[in-house]
Motif scaffolding. Structure first.
Motif, PDB file in Angstrom:
ATOM      1  N   VAL A 132      38.456  17.614  56.708  1.00  0.00           N
ATOM      2  CA  VAL A 132      38.315  16.232  56.001  1.00  0.00           C
ATOM      3  C   VAL A 132      39.129  15.881  54.991  1.00  0.00           C
ATOM      4  CG1 VAL A 132      35.794  16.069  56.615  1.00  0.00           C
ATOM      5  CG2 VAL A 132      36.522  17.368  54.554  1.00  0.00           C
ATOM      6  N   PRO A 133      39.126  14.525  54.574  1.00  0.00           N
ATOM      7  CA  PRO A 133      40.050  14.390  53.170  1.00  0.00           C
ATOM      8  C   PRO A 133      39.475  14.892  52.248  1.00  0.00           C
ATOM      9  CG  PRO A 133      39.422  12.382  54.546  1.00  0.00           C
ATOM     10  CD  PRO A 133      38.491  13.557  55.168  1.00  0.00           C
ATOM     11  N   ARG A 134      40.156  15.307  51.234  1.00  0.00           N
ATOM     12  CA  ARG A 134      40.067  15.814  49.974  1.00  0.00           C
ATOM     13  C   ARG A 134      39.161  15.118  49.102  1.00  0.00           C
ATOM     14  NH1 ARG A 134      43.736  18.946  45.798  1.00  0.00           N
ATOM     15  NH2 ARG A 134      42.231  19.750  44.286  1.00  0.00           N
ATOM     16  N   SER A 135      39.001  13.755  49.320  1.00  0.00           N
ATOM     17  CA  SER A 135      38.437  12.674  48.454  1.00  0.00           C
ATOM     18  C   SER A 135      37.249  13.296  48.001  1.00  0.00           C
ATOM     19  CB  SER A 135      38.479  11.467  48.915  1.00  0.00           C
ATOM     20  OG  SER A 135      37.953  11.329  50.312  1.00  0.00           O
ATOM     21  N   PHE A 136      36.365  13.991  48.818  1.00  0.00           N
ATOM     22  CA  PHE A 136      35.133  14.187  48.415  1.00  0.00           C
ATOM     23  C   PHE A 136      34.847  15.173  47.196  1.00  0.00           C
ATOM     24  CE2 PHE A 136      35.528  17.694  50.981  1.00  0.00           C
ATOM     25  CZ  PHE A 136      34.608  18.798  50.524  1.00  0.00           C
ATOM     26  N   THR A 137      35.683  15.812  47.105  1.00  0.00           N
ATOM     27  CA  THR A 137      35.566  16.964  46.217  1.00  0.00           C
ATOM     28  C   THR A 137      35.733  16.804  44.779  1.00  0.00           C
ATOM     29  OG1 THR A 137      38.168  17.415  45.990  1.00  0.00           O
ATOM     30  CG2 THR A 137      37.017  18.352  47.584  1.00  0.00           C
ATOM     31  N   SER A 138      35.704  15.455  44.045  1.00  0.00           N
ATOM     32  CA  SER A 138      35.562  15.056  42.784  1.00  0.00           C
ATOM     33  C   SER A 138      35.459  13.423  42.769  1.00  0.00           C
ATOM     34  CB  SER A 138      37.091  15.066  42.049  1.00  0.00           C
ATOM     35  OG  SER A 138      38.058  14.370  42.812  1.00  0.00           O
ATOM     36  N   GLY A 139      35.134  13.093  41.306  1.00  0.00           N
ATOM     37  CA  GLY A 139      35.029  11.776  41.238  1.00  0.00           C
ATOM     38  C   GLY A 139      33.480  11.304  41.390  1.00  0.00           C
ATOM     39  N   PRO A 140      33.213  10.062  40.852  1.00  0.00           N
ATOM     40  CA  PRO A 140      31.915   9.749  40.624  1.00  0.00           C
ATOM     41  C   PRO A 140      31.274   9.220  42.097  1.00  0.00           C
ATOM     42  CG  PRO A 140      33.242   8.122  39.348  1.00  0.00           C
ATOM     43  CD  PRO A 140      34.034   9.338  39.889  1.00  0.00           C
ATOM     44  N   TYR A 141      32.171   8.639  42.876  1.00  0.00           N
ATOM     45  CA  TYR A 141      31.814   7.933  44.016  1.00  0.00           C
ATOM     46  C   TYR A 141      30.994   8.944  45.051  1.00  0.00           C
ATOM     47  CZ  TYR A 141      32.006   4.851  48.168  1.00  0.00           C
ATOM     48  OH  TYR A 141      31.523   3.921  49.330  1.00  0.00           O
ATOM     49  N   PHE A 142      31.346  10.229  45.071  1.00  0.00           N
ATOM     50  CA  PHE A 142      30.671  11.235  45.964  1.00  0.00           C
ATOM     51  C   PHE A 142      29.758  12.298  45.203  1.00  0.00           C
ATOM     52  CE2 PHE A 142      34.492   9.922  48.554  1.00  0.00           C
ATOM     53  CZ  PHE A 142      33.894   9.876  49.854  1.00  0.00           C
ATOM     54  N   LYS A 143      29.677  11.858  44.109  1.00  0.00           N
ATOM     55  CA  LYS A 143      28.768  12.728  43.201  1.00  0.00           C
ATOM     56  C   LYS A 143      27.293  13.216  43.777  1.00  0.00           C
ATOM     57  CE  LYS A 143      26.519  13.107  38.705  1.00  0.00           C
ATOM     58  NZ  LYS A 143      26.330  12.216  37.420  1.00  0.00           N
ATOM     59  N   ARG A 144      26.537  12.083  44.406  1.00  0.00           N
ATOM     60  CA  ARG A 144      25.460  12.388  44.939  1.00  0.00           C
ATOM     61  C   ARG A 144      25.725  13.264  46.147  1.00  0.00           C
ATOM     62  NH1 ARG A 144      20.506  14.431  44.300  1.00  0.00           N
ATOM     63  NH2 ARG A 144      19.054  13.564  45.752  1.00  0.00           N
TER      64      ARG A 144
END
Length: 559
Positions: free
Chosen positions: A231-243
């Protein structure tokens, strides 16, 4: 055919199932399931020629990646139940069939595959038919089912209850899979999409569909089940994927992470510009503590050099801190990265503790077109700074030959879009995909633009303080830190985004204020034209007492 369900039947090509333009090949003598699935995937790509592929977010998994994913788990049980959501041409299931046979312990497999594209669903069926015949010759039984339905909607009840069920929650009669392996589609869906509604407790806004695939899959694992996703790495950090991270890592524990350095070479010739990773995880055991076990972290440039990957075994809590409110997934790929993370996490300050804050530039160009002007002869025109005005440690304004308006009107109406003339640190919110450093910052010193107010475009963050709090020395020191290889590497280890959000800047640890001022002093003593990034790194290393190879990494230190 029963409803939207396609069951396997003896290996035979039926021309009425495929368009004439889709040249479906027969398997070559002696080929393996993985090889045949790869041939089928290539035939599909040749047929769709890009447009349909992008619309459906179908990106075929390279054979080397499929093999690597299938071999990232062990096969020790005689019976294996496998789920392949978003199966494409069936290459991941084919790779599992080969890996399971190579393990010599599996006697039977069952594969449930989901694929909404009718042509790909039929190609998955052909691939699995061939895999079944291939395994039968080796005395391993394979049964399978290919479902044309939407994977997420088929398990909507799982998503609705995922965030409320404890670790001891049962599967309530749902299938429990020993292995879920997937290269899911990547695209955002609207907040009113039925899938987004089903996942409202896990994600917010316009979620990316791959996160819903991952959350659903984690809920469908058996007690000892394994999950492998690219998958893209984008889920690993940041508030958007926090939950989403909170729910995912409540259910599974990472066992291996592989990071691809290149953003464009993993899915060659398929126009994918994502930083991708492979996550292997196991279902969390009941009563399992916050940190338990080790994680194998590896890295390669792309798919074709997986055999030469670098790898490191590290403690789970150095990759995932479940006690943290953000549940961010860090990916240190060498001992220098590990030392870097430990060093930065020990720093005592943050922007908040320094009585500083960070905001996003208030000028959104398409909403402020009536105020933008392209020359300074306009009455009441003041400087407007865009992202490309910010260079490492310096501002270049106005730009010669710039195509964007570089002034903005200062009037009672536009005043709310402007910031008062003061000392700030400007940080770009975005970096180019393959840019050398992800963090780019420059000090904006009070009075340097000869205006009482300035405009800051929305692609810039600006660090500010109470009146008089952010002086020149502190601004130069902070800007130098943000431009340094040390913080750039820390950001890359702990963050998969090319976007630098204000939330992430607020959360970033910082050294003691005295040390930041020492850095600022050293930078101000050097003329800007003589200050290279290497000079900055040397200044930061000396001021903080951190060895240069930890600050910049072994590769850069060698250069």
């Amino acid at each position: 055919m029963t409803g939207n369900l396609v069951t396997g039947y003896p290996m035979a090509l039926q021309p009425d199932l495929f368009p004439r333009q889709l040249q479906v090949p027969l398997p070559e003598p002696g080929c393996t399931p993985l090889e045949y699935a790869e041939v089928l995937g290539r035939a599909y790509l040749a047929f769709v020629k890009g447009d349909q592929q992008k619309r459906g977010a179908h990106y075929m998994t390279p054979a080397a990646v499929a093999r690597f994913m299938a071999e990232s788990v062990s096969y020790t049980e005689p019976r294996l139940r496998v789920l392949d959501p978003g199966s494409g041409a069936g290459i991941l299931s084919a790779a599992v069939c080969e890996a399971a046979y190579a393990g010599r312990t599996v006697e039977s497999l069952h594969v449930d595959a989901y694929e909404t594209d009718p042509l790909l669903a039929e190609l998955t069926r052909l691939s699995l038919c061939f895999s079944r015949d291939w395994l039968e010759q080796r005395e391993v039984a394979l049964t399978f089912r290919v479902d044309h339905g939407d994977f997420v909607l088929a398990h909507a009840t799982v998503l609705k209850t995922a965030s409320h069920r404890g670790l001891e929650g049962s599967h309530d009669g749902r299938p429990a899979y020993d292995l879920v392996i997937s290269n899911p589609p990547y695209y955002k869906i609207g907040k009113d999409d039925p899938r987004a509604v089903a996942a409202a407790s896990i994600v917010h806004g316009q979620p990316n569909i791959y996160a819903l695939f991952m959350a659903t899959s984690a809920e469908l694992l058996s007690e000892s089940g394994r999950l492998v996703y690219i998958v893209p790495r984008s889920f690993t950090s940041g508030p958007y994927f926090k939950r989403f991270r909170e729910v995912l890592f409540q259910r599974v524990t990472p066992t291996a992470i592989h990071l691809f350095e290149s953003r464009k070479d993993v899915f060659a010739n398929q126009t994918v510009l994502q930083e991708n990773l492979i996550l292997a995880a196991r279902r969390r055991e009941d009563g399992e503590g916050q940190s338990n076990g080790q994680v194998l972290v590896s890295q390669s440039k792309a798919a074709d050099d997986l055999a030469h990957r670098g790898q490191m075994l590290t403690e789970l809590d150095s990759v995932l801190d479940r006690r943290s409110v953000n549940r961010e997934l860090s990916i240190p790929v060498c001992k220098e990265d590990m030392e870097l993370v430990r060093t930065v996490h020990a720093w005592p300050e943050s922007l908040g503790s320094l009585r500083l804050n960070v905001s996003t530039g208030p000028v959104v160009p398409f909403r402020a077109t009536q105020f933008l002007v392209d020359h300074d002869t306009e009455p009441c025109g003041v400087p407007l700074l865009w992202m490309n005005h910010v260079k490492p440690m310096r501002l270049e304004w106005p730009l010669k030959g710039g195509h964007k308006p570089q002034w903005i009107k200062s009037s009672p109406v536009s005043r709310k879009l402007l910031v008062r003339d003061d000392t700030y640190v400007l940080v770009r919110r975005f970096s180019a995909k393959e840019e050398r450093r992800r963090l780019v910052a420059a000090p904006l010193i009070r009075g340097c633009l000869s205006a009482d107010v300035v405009g800051l475009e929305n692609h810039l963050n600006y660090i500010r303080g109470e009146p008089g709090r952010l002086d020149e020395k502190l601004a130069y020191g902070l800007a130098a830190l943000f431009n340094s290889a040390l913080l750039d590497r820390y950001f890359r280890v702990s963050n998969g985004n090319t976007q630098v959000s204000s939330t992430e800047l607020r959360a970033m640890p910082l050294p003691a204020e005295q040390d930041i001022r020492i850095i600022g002093d050293a930078v101000q003593a050097r003329p800007g034209s003589e200050l290279s990034l290497s000079d900055l790194d040397a200044i930061v290393s000396a001021a903080l007492g951190i060895p240069l190879d930890i600050c910049v990494g072994p590769g850069e230190a060698a250069r």
